[in-house]
Design an enzyme around this catalytic site. Structure first.
Site: not given
Ligand code: NAP
Length: 248
Positions: A14-16, A91, A64, A156
């Site tokens: 959630a840092s960005r 997320n 992590d 991915y």
């Protein structure tokens, strides 16, 4: 009455970007927020303070999600601090894009571990408090690329398709305990992850989208709020696209 008054949400990465948008959206609706990041300590501290300013309890953890033991310890720490976990948003994610011909084993392993194994790690750990309280909402961040595939993103796409199968299986296993599990499949959302792309490619993406724009973190956060809240009480095992009509 706010939609998530008194609930506890744990949001990974959630840092960005999208995770940050989700943390804010859930907090605005009254949820207490535990969140994680991998290396962005300063951004994590800033977010913690911004969330607290909304009048809810918030705490950031450097953890992590790809590490099984760390995920388990994180959930124990969050339950000790917050009492329980009602909502888990898986997320955190990374890209290591390249054609299969050039893809190294390490690029494959990094993406599968950060994107897919992390979802297993966190969901397994959060089962305990959710089973105990006989309720919970688990929201897993997939991608339209997991539904459709994308050249240059086989690692991915495999991780994001895996998340869809995992989410459906967890929904079937835990539905009888009132624990719901759904996946969100964003299309082209303009964050740091997509900021690395060639501006010409970005313009082509925008042009190809029926709504003629890239999505925002808030577009995705609005769906996360719906899936986190009782407004979606009868929805589980689903994958919902937020893609401006891209995958239609
Ligand atoms: P982003 O801006 O690159 O942010 C990724 C976040 O995940 C950061 O907070 C990062 O922390 C964290 N993270 C990465 N690896 C981690 C790990 N092993 N453990 C804990 N945290 C970790 O990405 P985004 O664009 O917001 O994407 C968020 C999610 O949506 C991802 O799962 C992505 O695959 C998915 N998604 C994005 C798009 C899009 O167009 N942007 C489309 C479809 C799906 P640090 O800051 O510490 O590195």
């Amino acid at each position: 009455m706010k939609l998530l008054e008194g609930k506890v949400a744990l949001v990974t990465g959630a840092s960005r970007g999208i995770g940050r948008g989700i943390a804010f959206k859930l907090a605005e609706q009254g949820a207490n927020i535990a969140f994680t990041y991998l290396s962005s300590v300063e951004k994590g501290t800033a977010l913690e303070n911004e969330l607290k300013a909304l009048g809810i309890k918030a705490k950031g953890y450097q953890s992590d999600a790809a590490n099984f033991k760390a995920a388990d310890e994180l959930v124990t720490a969050v339950v000790t601090e917050f009492g329980t976990i009602d909502i888990l948003v898986n997320n955190a994610g990374i890209t290591r894009d390249t054609l299969l011909m050039r893809m190294s084993e390490d690029q494959w392993d990094q993406v599968i571990n950060a994107n897919l194994k992390s979802v297993f790690n966190m969901t397994k750990a959060v089962q305990r408090p959710m089973l105990k309280q006989r309720k919970g909402s688990i929201i897993n961040m997939s991608s339209v690329v997991g539904v459709k595939g994308n050249a240059g993103q086989s690692n991915y796409a495999a991780s994001k398709a895996g998340i869809i199968g995992f989410s459906k299986s967890v929904a079937l296993e835990l539905g009888s305990r009132n624990i719901r599990c759904n996946a969100i499949a964003p299309g082209f959302i303009e964050t740091e992850m997509t900021g690395a792309l060639d501006p010409k490619v970005v313009e082509q993406w925008r042009e190809a989208i029926p709504l003629k724009r890239g999505g925002t973190a808030e577009d995705v956060a609005n769906l996360a709020l719906f899936l986190a809240s009782d407004l979606s009480a009868y929805i589980t095992g689903q994958t919902i696209n937020v893609c401006g009509g891209m995958l239609t």
